[in-house]
Design an enzyme around this catalytic site. Structure first.
Site, PDB file in Angstrom:
ATOM      1  N   GLU A  89       0.801  -1.237   0.000  1.00 28.26           N
ATOM      2  CA  GLU A  89       0.000   0.000   0.000  1.00 28.26           C
ATOM      3  C   GLU A  89       0.830   1.281   0.000  1.00 28.26           C
ATOM      4  O   GLU A  89       0.871   2.022   0.990  1.00 28.26           O
ATOM      5  CB  GLU A  89      -0.946   0.013   1.208  1.00 28.26           C
ATOM      6  CG  GLU A  89      -2.017  -1.051   1.164  1.00 28.26           C
ATOM      7  CD  GLU A  89      -3.096  -0.855   2.216  1.00 28.26           C
ATOM      8  OE1 GLU A  89      -2.998   0.092   3.024  1.00 28.26           O
ATOM      9  OE2 GLU A  89      -4.048  -1.647   2.227  1.00 28.26           O
TER      10      GLU A  89
ATOM     11  N   GLU B  56      -5.678  -8.311   1.053  1.00 23.81           N
ATOM     12  CA  GLU B  56      -6.189  -7.926   2.379  1.00 23.81           C
ATOM     13  C   GLU B  56      -7.666  -7.585   2.226  1.00 23.81           C
ATOM     14  O   GLU B  56      -8.043  -6.862   1.288  1.00 23.81           O
ATOM     15  CB  GLU B  56      -5.499  -6.666   2.937  1.00 23.81           C
ATOM     16  CG  GLU B  56      -4.129  -6.889   3.493  1.00 23.81           C
ATOM     17  CD  GLU B  56      -3.532  -5.619   4.119  1.00 23.81           C
ATOM     18  OE1 GLU B  56      -4.298  -4.737   4.562  1.00 23.81           O
ATOM     19  OE2 GLU B  56      -2.292  -5.528   4.147  1.00 23.81           O
TER      20      GLU B  56
HETATM   21  C1  FCB Z   1      -4.429  -1.722   5.628  1.00 24.73           C
HETATM   22  C2  FCB Z   1      -3.021  -2.022   6.134  1.00 24.73           C
HETATM   23  C3  FCB Z   1      -2.983  -2.989   7.287  1.00 24.73           C
HETATM   24  C4  FCB Z   1      -4.097  -2.732   8.267  1.00 24.73           C
HETATM   25  C5  FCB Z   1      -5.415  -2.689   7.567  1.00 24.73           C
HETATM   26  C6  FCB Z   1      -6.591  -2.512   8.479  1.00 24.73           C
HETATM   27  O1  FCB Z   1      -4.467  -0.494   5.001  1.00 24.73           O
HETATM   28  O2  FCB Z   1      -2.259  -2.541   5.079  1.00 24.73           O
HETATM   29  O3  FCB Z   1      -1.734  -2.914   7.895  1.00 24.73           O
HETATM   30  O4  FCB Z   1      -3.851  -1.565   8.948  1.00 24.73           O
HETATM   31  O5  FCB Z   1      -5.418  -1.643   6.629  1.00 24.73           O
END
Ligand code: FCB
Length: 444
Positions: free
Chosen positions: A163, A346
């Site tokens: 990210e 994620e």
């Molecule tokens: C993402 C991050 C991770 C965590 C989630 C909730 O943006 O990559 O580390 O904080 O959000």
């Protein structure tokens, strides 16, 4: 819901959020140590000094992952354990930990997905200018080479950087994350480029030492104007470019979006974009929500808010499963044959999980959240988007950056004072879902 038989199920976590052991075995400081120790930066005044103490409890954490079935585990390596000091000399002890971890995964049938960078720049790199410096990309490539030399024969998959958009905006423009900088647009864009360059150079270093596939992990969020005002429409377009294209166009198309070129100034040297656009085996898609964008006066001309009309998580993020379908189909439409296979690297949610008298959390909202997002993913598969895997954020409740320990994202509850782990209802649900999907699974 059925999924391809070889669909890659898993969970994601990151080093600073779980490891603790901040000064064990010669680990150096990272920007998150410095930032979290500065009063006022973290909502509950905590730090990641101990976190889930995964550094010591990793065998039982891997047992919990293995308990989900045959899965991938996307974890990150702390650069400050591997290169703790100025000069970037390798710390054998630092890599020893990750070797034990990777071997522990393989013994348990877990596929190691090693992410090199999840925002925890070594403090010595920051002191030398951090991501404002072009040279940081070379330091990062050297770190990638050292990790690959030791673990390249056992890692199932590499991920370079997590990210970049959040690291750039939260860490370098809004000052809400480490390193806590509040830079103007002109100073921020070179940082974006140096992160991209670090990715490109790391891909080269990983390929030189390992045959494992390589991916980049970006975050995506569909954008809607907060109101019908023309100004909101205009900044929504800008936000969409920054969040959804700035870190993807260069990698897949070999060029920055034309709209941001004026901001990049002269930081892009000849040959940089060729490095950045080196072919990838996969693209990681982190998806959490859809954002409503509102124009503001000020150095950053926009603000994002949760769109109205949706339920919200404990973080206040709108729950919009269909935004995942929109994101996956959008990537497929925009990049066409340039798009490598996708992994939802994620996805997850924070809720105020309170254990019942038996210590268990009956986290139905999380189950509904994950189920809804998997249906959205299924809908994207149905129209031909090549999605190969889905990794939940997160296995454990953990240190949620500026929110400290106030936001629980885990399938497993962590009682921080005792470090007791208790699987929530969602853990059992996920395990059964994976088993069912394997049984029912369609051949690709
Ligand atoms: C993402 C991050 C991770 C965590 C989630 C909730 O943006 O990559 O580390 O904080 O959000």
């Amino acid at each position: 819901m059925t999924f391809p038989k070889d669909f890659d199920w898993g969970v994601s976590m990151s080093a600073y959020q779980i490891e603790g052991a901040h000064d064990a075995d010669g680990r150096g400081l990272s920007v998150w140590d410095t930032f979290s120790h500065r009063p006022g930066n973290i909502a509950d005044g905590t730090t990641g000094d101990t976190a889930c103490d995964h550094y010591h409890h990793w065998p039982r954490d891997l047992d919990l992952i293995a308990g989900l079935g045959s899965v991938s585990y996307r974890f990150s390596v702390s650069w400050s354990r591997v290169h703790p000091e100025p000069g970037g000399q390798l710390s054998t002890a630092g890599l020893d930990f990750y070797e034990r971890l990777v071997d522990g995964m393989l013994e348990r049938g877990i596929r190691p997905v090693l992410n090199l960078f999840h925002w925890d720049t070594p403090q010595w790199v920051q002191d030398a200018g951090g991501w404002r410096q072009r040279d940081t990309a070379d330091l990062f490539a050297a770190y990638a080479a050292d990790v690959a030399a030791r673990l390249g024969d056992r890692v199932a998959r590499w991920s370079t950087v997590n990210e970049m958009f959040e690291h750039l905006t939260l860490g370098h423009v809004l000052g809400e994350h480490a390193p806590g900088l509040k830079l103007g647009m002109d100073e921020a864009f070179p940082i974006a480029h140096h992160l991209m360059l670090a990715h490109g150079k790391a891909v080269g270093a990983l390929r030189a030492a390992s045959d494992a596939p390589v991916m980049l992990v970006n975050s995506y969020a569909p954008a809607r104007p907060a109101t019908d005002a023309e100004a909101d429409h205009a900044v929504t377009g800008l936000y969409d470019i920054l969040q959804n294209r700035l870190f993807t166009d260069p990698v897949l198309l070999g060029r920055y979006p034309a709209e941001v070129e004026p901001w990049l100034g002269d930081c892009v040297a000849d040959g940089d974009l060729d490095l950045i656009a080196a072919p990838l085996d996969a693209l990681g898609v982190n998806y959490y929500t859809v954002n409503a964008v509102h124009a503001t006066e000020g150095p950053v001309p926009l603000e994002v808010r949760p769109p109205e009309g949706h339920p919200r998580t404990a973080f206040g993020w709108a729950v919009v499963p269909d935004g995942l379908r929109e994101t996956l189909i959008g990537l497929h439409g925009r990049y066409g044959s340039a798009l490598p296979p996708l992994y939802v690297s994620e996805n997850g949610c924070a809720y105020d999980d309170v254990p019942g008298p038996d210590g268990r959390c009956d986290d139905r909202e999380r189950i509904a959240f994950l189920d809804g997002h998997l249906q959205a993913l299924r809908a994207a598969l149905d129209v031909g988007v090549d999605v190969r895997g889905y990794w939940v954020w997160s296995l454990l409740d953990n240190f949620e950056w500026a929110e400290g320990y106030t936001k629980r994202f885990g399938l497993v509850h962590v009682d921080y004072p005792t470090q007791r782990r208790t699987p929530k209802a969602s853990y059992d649900w996920y395990r059964e879902l994976i088993a069912g999907a394997r049984q029912l699974g369609e051949q690709r």
